[in-house]
Motif scaffolding. Structure first.
Motif, PDB file in Angstrom:
ATOM      1  N   ILE A 186      19.158   4.089  -5.559  1.00  0.00           N
ATOM      2  CA  ILE A 186      18.191   3.565  -4.581  1.00  0.00           C
ATOM      3  C   ILE A 186      18.274   4.366  -3.296  1.00  0.00           C
ATOM      4  N   GLU A 187      19.495   4.676  -2.840  1.00  0.00           N
ATOM      5  CA  GLU A 187      19.661   5.493  -1.627  1.00  0.00           C
ATOM      6  C   GLU A 187      19.056   6.874  -1.814  1.00  0.00           C
ATOM      7  N   ARG A 188      19.268   7.472  -2.978  1.00  0.00           N
ATOM      8  CA  ARG A 188      18.692   8.794  -3.260  1.00  0.00           C
ATOM      9  C   ARG A 188      17.166   8.737  -3.262  1.00  0.00           C
ATOM     10  N   PHE A 189      16.640   7.670  -3.834  1.00  0.00           N
ATOM     11  CA  PHE A 189      15.186   7.504  -3.859  1.00  0.00           C
ATOM     12  C   PHE A 189      14.616   7.516  -2.442  1.00  0.00           C
ATOM     13  N   TRP A 190      15.220   6.733  -1.547  1.00  0.00           N
ATOM     14  CA  TRP A 190      14.718   6.656  -0.171  1.00  0.00           C
ATOM     15  C   TRP A 190      14.909   7.975   0.567  1.00  0.00           C
ATOM     16  N   GLU A 191      16.018   8.649   0.300  1.00  0.00           N
ATOM     17  CA  GLU A 191      16.224   9.968   0.912  1.00  0.00           C
ATOM     18  C   GLU A 191      15.150  10.948   0.444  1.00  0.00           C
ATOM     19  N   LEU A 192      14.901  10.950  -0.843  1.00  0.00           N
ATOM     20  CA  LEU A 192      13.869  11.818  -1.408  1.00  0.00           C
ATOM     21  C   LEU A 192      12.505  11.493  -0.813  1.00  0.00           C
ATOM     22  N   LEU A 193      12.217  10.232  -0.725  1.00  0.00           N
ATOM     23  CA  LEU A 193      10.931   9.792  -0.191  1.00  0.00           C
ATOM     24  C   LEU A 193      10.740  10.241   1.257  1.00  0.00           C
ATOM     25  N   VAL A 226       0.842  -1.197   0.000  1.00  0.00           N
ATOM     26  CA  VAL A 226       0.000   0.000   0.000  1.00  0.00           C
ATOM     27  C   VAL A 226       0.878   1.249   0.000  1.00  0.00           C
ATOM     28  N   SER A 227       1.950   1.208   0.772  1.00  0.00           N
ATOM     29  CA  SER A 227       2.876   2.337   0.824  1.00  0.00           C
ATOM     30  C   SER A 227       3.507   2.580  -0.553  1.00  0.00           C
ATOM     31  N   PHE A 228       3.946   1.529  -1.237  1.00  0.00           N
ATOM     32  CA  PHE A 228       4.535   1.687  -2.570  1.00  0.00           C
ATOM     33  C   PHE A 228       3.513   2.267  -3.547  1.00  0.00           C
ATOM     34  N   ARG A 229       2.303   1.750  -3.503  1.00  0.00           N
ATOM     35  CA  ARG A 229       1.264   2.260  -4.405  1.00  0.00           C
ATOM     36  C   ARG A 229       1.008   3.741  -4.130  1.00  0.00           C
ATOM     37  N   TYR A 230       0.956   4.090  -2.855  1.00  0.00           N
ATOM     38  CA  TYR A 230       0.739   5.478  -2.450  1.00  0.00           C
ATOM     39  C   TYR A 230       1.869   6.364  -2.967  1.00  0.00           C
ATOM     40  N   GLN A 231       3.095   5.896  -2.810  1.00  0.00           N
ATOM     41  CA  GLN A 231       4.248   6.669  -3.262  1.00  0.00           C
ATOM     42  C   GLN A 231       4.190   6.892  -4.769  1.00  0.00           C
ATOM     43  N   LYS A 232       3.774   5.890  -5.493  1.00  0.00           N
ATOM     44  CA  LYS A 232       3.714   6.009  -6.950  1.00  0.00           C
ATOM     45  C   LYS A 232       2.549   6.890  -7.394  1.00  0.00           C
ATOM     46  N   GLU A 233       1.362   6.621  -6.873  1.00  0.00           N
ATOM     47  CA  GLU A 233       0.173   7.315  -7.348  1.00  0.00           C
ATOM     48  C   GLU A 233       0.007   8.703  -6.751  1.00  0.00           C
ATOM     49  N   ARG A 234       0.256   8.853  -5.467  1.00  0.00           N
ATOM     50  CA  ARG A 234      -0.018  10.127  -4.802  1.00  0.00           C
ATOM     51  C   ARG A 234       1.187  11.058  -4.748  1.00  0.00           C
ATOM     52  N   LEU A 235       2.390  10.487  -4.674  1.00  0.00           N
ATOM     53  CA  LEU A 235       3.571  11.320  -4.544  1.00  0.00           C
ATOM     54  C   LEU A 235       4.313  11.487  -5.870  1.00  0.00           C
ATOM     55  N   GLY A 236       3.816  10.846  -6.920  1.00  0.00           N
ATOM     56  CA  GLY A 236       4.403  11.036  -8.242  1.00  0.00           C
ATOM     57  C   GLY A 236       5.726  10.341  -8.464  1.00  0.00           C
ATOM     58  N   LEU A 237       5.999   9.291  -7.735  1.00  0.00           N
ATOM     59  CA  LEU A 237       7.278   8.608  -7.877  1.00  0.00           C
ATOM     60  C   LEU A 237       7.189   7.373  -8.778  1.00  0.00           C
ATOM     61  N   ASP A 238       6.149   7.300  -9.599  1.00  0.00           N
ATOM     62  CA  ASP A 238       5.965   6.123 -10.435  1.00  0.00           C
ATOM     63  C   ASP A 238       6.968   6.023 -11.578  1.00  0.00           C
ATOM     64  N   ASN A 239       7.565   7.133 -11.978  1.00  0.00           N
ATOM     65  CA  ASN A 239       8.524   7.104 -13.077  1.00  0.00           C
ATOM     66  C   ASN A 239       9.970   7.199 -12.598  1.00  0.00           C
ATOM     67  N   TYR A 240      10.166   7.139 -11.317  1.00  0.00           N
ATOM     68  CA  TYR A 240      11.520   7.234 -10.771  1.00  0.00           C
ATOM     69  C   TYR A 240      12.206   5.900 -10.996  1.00  0.00           C
ATOM     70  N   GLU A 241      13.240   5.910 -11.813  1.00  0.00           N
ATOM     71  CA  GLU A 241      13.957   4.675 -12.116  1.00  0.00           C
ATOM     72  C   GLU A 241      15.324   4.697 -11.458  1.00  0.00           C
ATOM     73  N   MET A 242      15.726   3.553 -10.984  1.00  0.00           N
ATOM     74  CA  MET A 242      17.024   3.465 -10.339  1.00  0.00           C
ATOM     75  C   MET A 242      17.618   2.099 -10.612  1.00  0.00           C
ATOM     76  N   ARG A 243      18.915   2.109 -10.814  1.00  0.00           N
ATOM     77  CA  ARG A 243      19.593   0.847 -11.083  1.00  0.00           C
ATOM     78  C   ARG A 243      20.793   0.648 -10.178  1.00  0.00           C
ATOM     79  N   SER A 244      21.307   1.751  -9.683  1.00  0.00           N
ATOM     80  CA  SER A 244      22.505   1.645  -8.855  1.00  0.00           C
ATOM     81  C   SER A 244      22.119   1.773  -7.389  1.00  0.00           C
ATOM     82  N   LEU A 245      23.004   1.337  -6.539  1.00  0.00           N
ATOM     83  CA  LEU A 245      22.784   1.471  -5.102  1.00  0.00           C
ATOM     84  C   LEU A 245      22.646   2.946  -4.733  1.00  0.00           C
ATOM     85  N   LYS A 246      23.450   3.793  -5.359  1.00  0.00           N
ATOM     86  CA  LYS A 246      23.372   5.231  -5.090  1.00  0.00           C
ATOM     87  C   LYS A 246      21.986   5.776  -5.476  1.00  0.00           C
TER      88      LYS A 246
END
Length: 163
Positions: free
Chosen positions: A96-103, A74-94
Motif C-alpha cells: 500500500i505504501e509503495r502504491f501511494w509512493e508510485l501514485l 473521482v480521484s480513484f477512478r482517474y487513477q485506475k482508468e487514466r493512469l493504468g493502476l486498475d490492476n495494481y494489487e496490494m495486500r501488505s502495508l508495504k
C-alpha cells in the motif's frame, strides 16, 4: 413531497433542499437518509440520496463529507482508468505504501511536465498527448530498425515479446 417539508442547507455556496429521515432501514437500527435537490426543489426530478450511519451528524455535515468523498472517488477512478493502476494489487502495508509512493511520483511527474511545457491542458489531456508521443516514438524506432535491416525476431526480443 412539498417544499415546506424540506430544510434548506447551504454548502460551498450551493443551496440544497433536504428531506432528512432518521430511523431503521433494512436491518440497520438507526441511520440517516437524506434526499436532496440542488439549487431548487423540483418534485418532478429525482433527488440524490445520501446515507450515513452517524446519526449525530447534521445534514450540512453529511453533505460536506460526501462532497469530499466524491472527490476521492473521482480521484480513484482517474487513477485506475487514466493512469493504468486498475490492476495494481496490494495486500501488505508495504504494498500500500509503495502504491501511494508510485501514485504521487506519477502525479508529480505529470505536473512537472505541465509546468515545464507551460501548458494549460488538464492531466487527462497531457496523458493522452504523452501516450500518442510514446506510440509515435516506438513506431519511428521500429521503422528505423527495419530500414537498417533488423529482423523481426530481433525486434520481438528487444520489446520482450514472447515467441
Amino acid at each position: 413531497m412539498k417544499e415546506e417539508d424540506l430544510n434548506v442547507v447551504t454548502v460551498k455556496g450551493r443551496t440544497h433542499y433536504v428531506y432528512r429521515y432518521e430511523g431503521a432501514v433494512k436491518g440497520i437500527e438507526n441511520i440517516v437518509v437524506l434526499m436532496s435537490w440542488i439549487d431548487n426543489f423540483d418534485s418532478s426530478k429525482s433527488p440524490f440520496y445520501l446515507v450515513s450511519t452517524d446519526v449525530s451528524l447534521s445534514s450540512k455535515r453529511i453533505i460536506e463529507y460526501y462532497g469530499h468523498r466524491w472527490e476521492i472517488e473521482v480521484s480513484f477512478r482517474y487513477q485506475k482508468e487514466r493512469l493504468g493502476l486498475d490492476n495494481y494489487e496490494m495486500r501488505s502495508l508495504k504494498g500500500i505504501e509503495r502504491f501511494w509512493e508510485l501514485l504521487y511520483l506519477l502525479y508529480n511527474f505529470l505536473e512537472l511536465k505541465r509546468f515545464k511545457n507551460r501548458v494549460s491542458e488538464n492531466l487527462g489531456e497531457l496523458i493522452d498527448k504523452l501516450k500518442v508521443k510514446r506510440k509515435r516514438e516506438v513506431i519511428s524506432y521500429v521503422y528505423e530498425r527495419a530500414l537498417s535491416g533488423a529482423k523481426l525476431e530481433e525486434l520481438y526480443e528487444e520489446f520482450r515479446v514472447p515467441a
